[in-house]
Design an enzyme around this catalytic site. Structure first.
Site, PDB file in Angstrom:
ATOM      1  CD  GLN A 197      43.483  41.788  45.362  1.00  0.00           C
ATOM      2  OE1 GLN A 197      44.201  42.771  45.457  1.00  0.00           O
ATOM      3  NE2 GLN A 197      42.842  41.481  44.249  1.00  0.00           N
ATOM      4  CD  GLU A 208      36.483  41.043  45.642  1.00  0.00           C
ATOM      5  OE1 GLU A 208      36.449  39.793  45.677  1.00  0.00           O
ATOM      6  OE2 GLU A 208      36.999  41.671  44.715  1.00  0.00           O
ATOM      7  CG  ASP A 222      43.553  37.646  42.956  1.00  0.00           C
ATOM      8  OD1 ASP A 222      44.689  37.719  42.427  1.00  0.00           O
ATOM      9  OD2 ASP A 222      42.688  38.530  42.824  1.00  0.00           O
ATOM     10  CD  GLU A 261      42.700  36.392  39.772  1.00  0.00           C
ATOM     11  OE1 GLU A 261      42.570  37.640  39.705  1.00  0.00           O
ATOM     12  OE2 GLU A 261      41.777  35.640  40.174  1.00  0.00           O
ATOM     13  CG  ASP A 278      42.935  40.198  37.172  1.00  0.00           C
ATOM     14  OD1 ASP A 278      42.405  40.786  36.203  1.00  0.00           O
ATOM     15  OD2 ASP A 278      42.731  40.539  38.355  1.00  0.00           O
ATOM     16  CE  LYS A 312      39.146  41.255  37.649  1.00  0.00           C
ATOM     17  NZ  LYS A 312      40.216  41.923  38.431  1.00  0.00           N
ATOM     18  NE  ARG A 360      38.166  44.804  38.673  1.00  0.00           N
ATOM     19  CZ  ARG A 360      39.037  45.523  37.952  1.00  0.00           C
ATOM     20  NH1 ARG A 360      38.739  45.881  36.711  1.00  0.00           N
ATOM     21  NH2 ARG A 360      40.201  45.871  38.454  1.00  0.00           N
ATOM     22  CB  SER A 361      37.296  45.168  45.083  1.00  0.00           C
ATOM     23  OG  SER A 361      37.889  46.269  44.422  1.00  0.00           O
ATOM     24  CE  LYS A 391      38.682  36.633  42.090  1.00  0.00           C
ATOM     25  NZ  LYS A 391      40.017  37.092  41.655  1.00  0.00           N
TER      26      LYS A 391
END
Length: 437
Positions: free
Chosen positions: A164, A206, A243, A286, A313, A338, A367-368, A389
């Protein structure tokens, strides 16, 4: 004495970085202080995280949030008005009790988290102090080590590559500002490299380059070349962070990669990751395994936890109880944090404190689907997470957050301390004992 009683709550419908509706909340206190926050949204999500309330139907692909906004204005606002913003835990508990579901599905995680963050912002505003400083009080803090995407893949880039996020970290930098300077050069050279190879095809969710690679290894090789062309030493000045988001391509402990159309069992997949660790300067990984593959996490951490940071995560979904269990299981060395995954500021902080108490690292993460809201920059610094991040080094919803930490660092002047290499957490020492939740 300042009256920090909540006087009014107003929810509205705004738009996120993907052009999708989301929830914004304004909170005003009796003293006149105001707070505002916007709920972000994820693309790859753990099954245990708080869920957004969406309208369904045809409009905006079913993603509208008019029901969640109504929940703020018709239920949440009336319930917490009159409560004291100085007691964040009481406010958050009132909202979660009102919702009455384990995953915030009745009122919406988006409605609740936006309100929770807005209450916190208002309380800091009542003291006329920056949020990071309000959170830190008299505690020492560090500027977090940034983790920044260069190439986007997985759910963020139409699965053109399986992994990702291909990111970099700059543990060799002397300050947060210098880490961003180094990242800017690597990002620039990565773009030039893609253009040179004829594979530059825009950016992902992102802000990282949207890759057209033949293999996941080719992305890693391109990242190393980009670091070198920018004038840095891979693994010394700058390292790679992945990730994997393995839950996105794992089912029943079988890992199916789109590139090459191959399937692997847990041990075979761990061997592939281990080969990457042996051949590339990877400092952090991750979600290397699927969210239900605890044995896989344990095996991977036992084999490679002293070589790289291993983050949970989707595996932990910012849940304190899961963090404590993962520490006891020796399944990882760090936790992604998060707020919208946990559901409230209180639960978010509980997860972060559980990580610290158990010798685990903490990475506050965006977040995205993001917005101009910069609250997580303040959480990462004020809570002294050590790592941060946000996404890539482009798109204003990302840059706003990087820039906010720059401002915080500047305001501290000579007192600013950069977490740097010390922000990374590898295998805990043998005498580090887990703490009960």
């Amino acid at each position: 004495m300042i009256d920090t009683t909540i006087a009014s709550v107003l929810g509205r419908r705004v738009w996120d970085s993907r052009g999708r509706p989301t929830v914004e909340v304004d909170v005003q206190l009796c003293c006149g202080a105001r707070g505002r926050a916007i709920a972000p949204a994820g693309a790859s999500m753990g099954s245990g995280e708080a869920v957004d309330l969406r309208d369904g139907g045809h409009a905006f692909g079913g993603l509208d949030v008019r029901r969640a906004v109504a929940a703020v204005n018709e239920e949440v606002g009336p319930r917490i008005s009159g409560l004291d913003a100085d007691n964040q835990e009481e406010v958050d508990r009132a909202m979660t009790t009102l919702d009455g579901t384990p995953n915030r599905s009745r009122l919406g995680g988006n409605a609740i988290v936006a309100t929770s963050m807005a209450v916190l912002q208002a309380r800091a505003a009542a003291d006329k102090t920056p949020l990071w400083k309000f959170l830190a009080q008299e505690s020492d803090i560090r500027m977090p080590l940034p983790e920044i995407q260069i190439f986007g893949g997985g759910a963020h880039a139409a699965r053109r590559v399986d992994i990702q996020d291909f990111m970099i970290m700059c543990p060799g930098a002397s300050s947060f500002a210098e880490a961003l300077d180094w990242t800017a050069e690597v990002y620039r050279h990565a773009g030039l490299l893609m253009k040179e190879r004829g594979s530059l095809q825009g950016v992902a969710d992102e802000g990282g380059y949207w890759p057209a690679f033949r293999s996941n290894e080719e992305v890693l090789e391109s990242l190393v070349v980009s670091i070198e062309r920018a004038g840095f030493k891979p693994g010394v000045d700058i390292g790679i962070s992945l990730d994997v988001a393995a839950s996105e391509f794992e089912e029943n402990s079988v890992y199916t990669l789109a590139l090459g159309n191959k399937q692997y069992d847990t041990d075979e997949w761990i061997a592939i990751l281990g080969n990457w660790l042996d051949n590339y300067p990877i400092l952090s990984v991750e979600d290397p395994l699927g969210e239900n593959d605890t044995k896989g996490f344990q095996t991977f951490t036992r084999l490679y936890g002293s070589k790289c940071q291993i983050i949970g995560d989707d595996y932990l979904v910012t849940n304190a109880a899961r963090v404590v269990k993962a520490a006891k299981d020796k399944a990882l060395t760090a936790v992604l944090i998060k707020p919208n995954q946990a559901g409230t500021i209180t639960e978010t902080r509980e997860a972060l404190e559980a990580a610290k108490a158990n010798g685990l690292g903490a990475i506050v993460s965006a977040r995205s689907g993001e917005s101009e809201d910069v609250i997580i920059a303040h959480l990462a610094t004020g809570w002294d997470a050590g790592q941060f991040k946000v996404g890539s080094f482009s798109r204003s919803e990302r840059m706003a957050k990087w820039n906010e930490v720059l401002r915080i660092e500047e305001s501290l002047g000579s007192r600013a301390k950069f977490a740097g290499r010390d922000g990374l957490v590898f295998t805990p020492s043998p005498d580090s004992q887990p703490v009960e939740d």
